[in-house]
Design an enzyme around this catalytic site. Structure first.
Site, PDB file in Angstrom:
ATOM      1  N   HIS A  63       0.815  -1.217   0.000  1.00 20.68           N
ATOM      2  CA  HIS A  63       0.000   0.000   0.000  1.00 20.68           C
ATOM      3  C   HIS A  63       0.850   1.269   0.000  1.00 20.68           C
ATOM      4  CE1 HIS A  63       0.334  -0.344   4.501  1.00 20.68           C
ATOM      5  NE2 HIS A  63       0.372   0.974   4.412  1.00 20.68           N
ATOM      6  N   ASN A  78      19.021   8.389  12.259  1.00 19.33           N
ATOM      7  CA  ASN A  78      18.585   9.780  12.109  1.00 19.33           C
ATOM      8  C   ASN A  78      18.447  10.082  10.623  1.00 19.33           C
ATOM      9  OD1 ASN A  78      18.454  12.643  11.888  1.00 19.33           O
ATOM     10  ND2 ASN A  78      19.343  12.834  13.927  1.00 19.33           N
ATOM     11  N   ASP A 104      -0.196  -7.744   1.167  1.00 26.34           N
ATOM     12  CA  ASP A 104       0.317  -6.373   1.286  1.00 26.34           C
ATOM     13  C   ASP A 104       1.841  -6.401   1.380  1.00 26.34           C
ATOM     14  OD1 ASP A 104       0.464  -3.662   1.578  1.00 26.34           O
ATOM     15  OD2 ASP A 104      -0.382  -3.595   3.602  1.00 26.34           O
ATOM     16  N   SER A 194       4.138   1.871   8.315  1.00 25.54           N
ATOM     17  CA  SER A 194       3.812   0.846   7.320  1.00 25.54           C
ATOM     18  C   SER A 194       5.061   0.390   6.585  1.00 25.54           C
ATOM     19  CB  SER A 194       2.812   1.395   6.304  1.00 25.54           C
ATOM     20  OG  SER A 194       1.566   1.654   6.895  1.00 25.54           O
TER      21      SER A 194
END
Length: 257
Positions: A63, A78, A104, A194
């Site tokens: 997605h 970082n 997914d 995600s």
């Protein structure tokens, strides 16, 4: 006046909470502890997480394709100090339609392969996870619903949820998923995480996929991950066809070239 003071105090505490907490109720990842982590970005900045499985292939969520990623940042927790590498090609699983229907998973082929990269092992086969087993999930995502992405990698422990318990909580749950965190806890992932890995026993066993109604404060339903063990053959096929290498699952530990 007293009401205003209470409001300002709450605002300050909320701001400090956003700085202190990682993912959701986690903390800053120890420096160089998870150098396989990748920030998937478009021209506006960070959109998803991901992780290196070879020196030029990243696994992330399908997605994330809809955010039109153009490059990744890797090599440092970082994001300001990481190395930017362009994405050469995207491989979305051919059965993917939406996170809620499953499959997914996406591979990103990077444009350059210079230098040695830290990678994470994939499971050799279907990995045996037990209920309440403690795993980790990490990312640069939001620390609360409606919050902002963070600049330094955050990590949190999450407990695996029994598959049947997870199915009982979700009215519809896709096949080939793992549930961990969220349900019955205050810990888990949020938007922007995600594509990151669920790490158990040193293996990347899952990919952050979805939670309930994008609610991180905190959802009553389990967090859901794509089960990587169900896609090892698909991953192997992509690597073989586009890297000239057949990679068996047990070989992922050694791909540092």
């Amino acid at each position: 006046m007293f009401g205003l003071q209470k409001f300002l105090l709450l605002l300050v505490l909320t701001c400090f909470g956003q700085l202190v907490h990682g993912i959701i109720h986690g903390g800053k990842a120890p420096e160089s502890s998870m150098r396989y982590m990748v920030s998937v970005q478009n021209n506006g900045g960070h959109v998803c997480g991901g992780f290196l499985i070879t020196n030029n292939f990243v696994v992330t969520a399908a997605h994330c394709y809809h955010y039109h990623p153009t490059h990744v940042v890797l090599g440092n927790h970082n994001l300001k100090n990481g190395q930017m590498v362009a994405i050469k090609k995207k491989f979305v699983h051919n059965s993917y339609e939406s996170p809620e229907t499953g499959d997914d998973i996406m591979l990103l082929q990077l444009a350059t392969t210079n230098g040695l990269r830290d990678v994470i092992q994939l499971p050799h086969a279907e990995i045996d996870l037990t209920a309440n087993e403690v795993c980790q999930v990490a990312g640069w995502g939001k620390t609360m619903s409606g919050g902002k992405y963070v600049g330094e990698l955050r990590v949190v422990d999450v407990s695996v949820i029994n598959p049947q318990v997870c199915k009982n909580q979700w009215s519809q749950l896709p096949a080939n998923v793992i549930c961990a965190g969220g349900y019955g806890t205050s810990k888990g992932f949020c938007q922007g995480d995600s594509g990151g890995p669920l790490v158990c026993k040193g293996f990347a066993v899952g990919i952050v996929s979805f939670n309930h109604n994008r609610n991180c404060n905190y959802p009553e339903l389990p967090n859901v991950y794509t089960d990587i063990s169900k896609y090892l053959q698909w991953i192997d096929m992509i690597l073989h066809n586009h890297q000239g290498l057949t990679v068996k699952p047990h070989m992922f530990c050694c791909l540092h070239y």
